[in-house]
Write a protein that holds these residues in place. Structure first.
Motif, PDB file in Angstrom:
ATOM      1  N   ALA A 199     104.687 123.701  45.538  1.00  0.00           N
ATOM      2  CA  ALA A 199     103.359 123.215  45.943  1.00  0.00           C
ATOM      3  C   ALA A 199     103.120 123.476  47.430  1.00  0.00           C
ATOM      4  N   ALA A 200     104.168 123.326  48.243  1.00  0.00           N
ATOM      5  CA  ALA A 200     104.031 123.591  49.680  1.00  0.00           C
ATOM      6  C   ALA A 200     103.740 125.076  49.928  1.00  0.00           C
ATOM      7  N   VAL A 201     104.379 125.935  49.132  1.00  0.00           N
ATOM      8  CA  VAL A 201     104.147 127.378  49.272  1.00  0.00           C
ATOM      9  C   VAL A 201     102.710 127.729  48.880  1.00  0.00           C
ATOM     10  N   HIS A 219     101.827 137.945  53.083  1.00  0.00           N
ATOM     11  CA  HIS A 219     103.281 138.115  53.081  1.00  0.00           C
ATOM     12  C   HIS A 219     103.869 137.701  51.731  1.00  0.00           C
ATOM     13  N   LEU A 220     103.367 136.580  51.208  1.00  0.00           N
ATOM     14  CA  LEU A 220     103.864 136.054  49.927  1.00  0.00           C
ATOM     15  C   LEU A 220     103.616 137.049  48.792  1.00  0.00           C
ATOM     16  N   LEU A 221     102.426 137.626  48.775  1.00  0.00           N
ATOM     17  CA  LEU A 221     102.102 138.567  47.698  1.00  0.00           C
ATOM     18  C   LEU A 221     102.859 139.882  47.867  1.00  0.00           C
ATOM     19  N   ALA A 281     111.048 137.039  50.668  1.00  0.00           N
ATOM     20  CA  ALA A 281     111.132 136.838  52.123  1.00  0.00           C
ATOM     21  C   ALA A 281     110.218 135.711  52.579  1.00  0.00           C
ATOM     22  N   ALA A 282     109.004 135.672  52.015  1.00  0.00           N
ATOM     23  CA  ALA A 282     108.035 134.664  52.473  1.00  0.00           C
ATOM     24  C   ALA A 282     108.511 133.251  52.141  1.00  0.00           C
ATOM     25  N   THR A 283     109.104 133.067  50.946  1.00  0.00           N
ATOM     26  CA  THR A 283     109.568 131.722  50.596  1.00  0.00           C
ATOM     27  C   THR A 283     110.880 131.386  51.305  1.00  0.00           C
ATOM     28  N   LEU A 292     111.734 127.211  43.803  1.00  0.00           N
ATOM     29  CA  LEU A 292     110.418 126.625  44.060  1.00  0.00           C
ATOM     30  C   LEU A 292     110.070 125.484  43.113  1.00  0.00           C
ATOM     31  N   LEU A 293     110.647 125.480  41.903  1.00  0.00           N
ATOM     32  CA  LEU A 293     110.225 124.501  40.900  1.00  0.00           C
ATOM     33  C   LEU A 293     111.356 123.620  40.385  1.00  0.00           C
ATOM     34  N   GLY A 294     112.583 123.828  40.825  1.00  0.00           N
ATOM     35  CA  GLY A 294     113.703 123.069  40.267  1.00  0.00           C
ATOM     36  C   GLY A 294     114.120 123.647  38.923  1.00  0.00           C
ATOM     37  N   LEU A 295     114.748 122.815  38.077  1.00  0.00           N
ATOM     38  CA  LEU A 295     115.211 123.294  36.775  1.00  0.00           C
ATOM     39  C   LEU A 295     114.043 123.336  35.789  1.00  0.00           C
TER      40      LEU A 295
END
Lengths: 220, 120
Positions: free
Chosen positions: A73-75, A88-90, A95-97, A134-137
């Protein structure tokens, strides 16, 4: 609910709600299974032979518990508010994360962006690959035969079973993950949030909206 | 009789499956499951086996294992197979230790307690 407290060394508590927002399973109170017995035996042998320490295992579980959809969510919220970061993310999701402290390790992360008329959704037809950084399990349904087999064949119908009915002219793109390559969906920013900052926006970003089986919460 | 359709059982894309309505509520993972996951991450990062090694054992289990074993039960079997192949311990050592663990008590909490007294 009664609990035995034999795991103080791990600083691990079974009660209440986990960091990822789910109730814990009461594994300590049910009869010991064959596979649990094997886990204990293998772990003890590895520790005794010096291949791993109990502290390393506890630290790894702490890292696992610290990863939740709040990372994703922060990303997403930053991508909505910071055009250079979005670019950068796309271009290079790994690298961005990583720059935000959510390292995906040696794997590759591809961020796919929803736009007016295009909706993205992710799956792993071969197993259960998921953007854990980014999302856990992953939730159980993500690993189910039903989701893995049907999403690539009839995505519109599968999404409707999640309560997400998309207009007939919306293009649905299904992305199949692999052990080495993970996807995350950047949902569309909800209307009416033009003057919101990233922290406030992040509260609208649900786990399912980053898998593609849902949408962000509305601003109202 | 089903004809072989050219792909392995785990390659589920495009197949049949039930509805995704009335999903069971999400749950977090049990401590023993998190420990299996941690062993997988740590032992692969130390170079004792690879993700491909894990997947090879999982895929060789066949479709019955997918229906009868839980996710982390399958992972435990695959991690163990790889560690034995890597020579980190023998099946004899494992069998003896599992017997000892099972004698400590009837729940995971008792059996996993490092302070439990082993009764040989």
């Amino acid at each position: 609910m009664p609990h035995d407290h034999h795991d103080h060394d791990d600083h691990f508590h079974h009660e209440g709600i986990s960091p990822s927002g789910h109730p814990y399973r009461a594994d300590d109170d049910t009869p010991l299974t064959y596979w649990q017995t094997m886990e204990i035996a293998v772990r003890e042998l590895l520790v005794e032979k010096g291949h791993v320490t109990a502290a390393e295992i506890a630290a790894q579980i702490d890292r696992m518990d610290a990863r939740s959809p709040a990372n994703g969510a922060a990303v997403v919220a930053r991508a909505w508010t910071d055009p250079a970061f979005r670019e950068h993310l796309l271009a290079d999701g790994s690298a961005a994360t990583r720059e935000m402290g959510f390292d995906i390790g040696p794997m590759h992360l591809l961020a796919v962006e929803n736009t007016p008329g295009v909706h993205n959704v992710i799956v792993c037809t071969l197993c259960s690959c998921y953007p854990r950084n980014l999302l856990g399990l992953p939730p159980d349904w993500y690993k189910s035969r039903a989701y893995r087999s049907r999403l690539v064949r009839e995505p519109r119908r599968v999404l409707s079973e999640f309560g997400l009915t998309l207009p007939a002219d919306t293009t649905i793109r299904v992305h199949d993950s692999t052990a080495d390559m993970r996807y995350v969906v950047i949902p569309e920013r909800p209307a009416g949030t033009e003057d919101w900052d990233a922290d406030r926006l992040a509260a609208l970003v649900t786990r399912d909206s980053m898998i593609g089986t849902g949408l962000p919460r509305p601003a109202a | 009789m089903d004809r072989f359709d050219g792909k392995s059982w785990h390659d589920m894309g495009g197949g049949e499956g039930g509805a995704l309505t009335d999903l069971p509520p999400d749950h977090d993972f049990a401590l023993w499951e998190k420990r299996v996951d941690a062993l997988m991450v740590l032992m692969t990062s130390k170079g004792h086996f690879s993700v491909d090694g894990l997947r090879r054992v999982l895929e060789d289990m066949g479709p019955r294992a997918f229906e009868t074993m839980s996710y982390y039960e399958r992972w435990m079997a695959a991690v163990n197979q790889n560690l034995v192949e890597a020579g980190l311990y023998t099946t004899t050592e494992l069998g003896e230790r599992m017997e000892r663990v099972a004698r400590r008590g009837g729940t995971y909490g008792l059996a996993a307690d490092p302070r439990s007294t082993d009764r040989d």
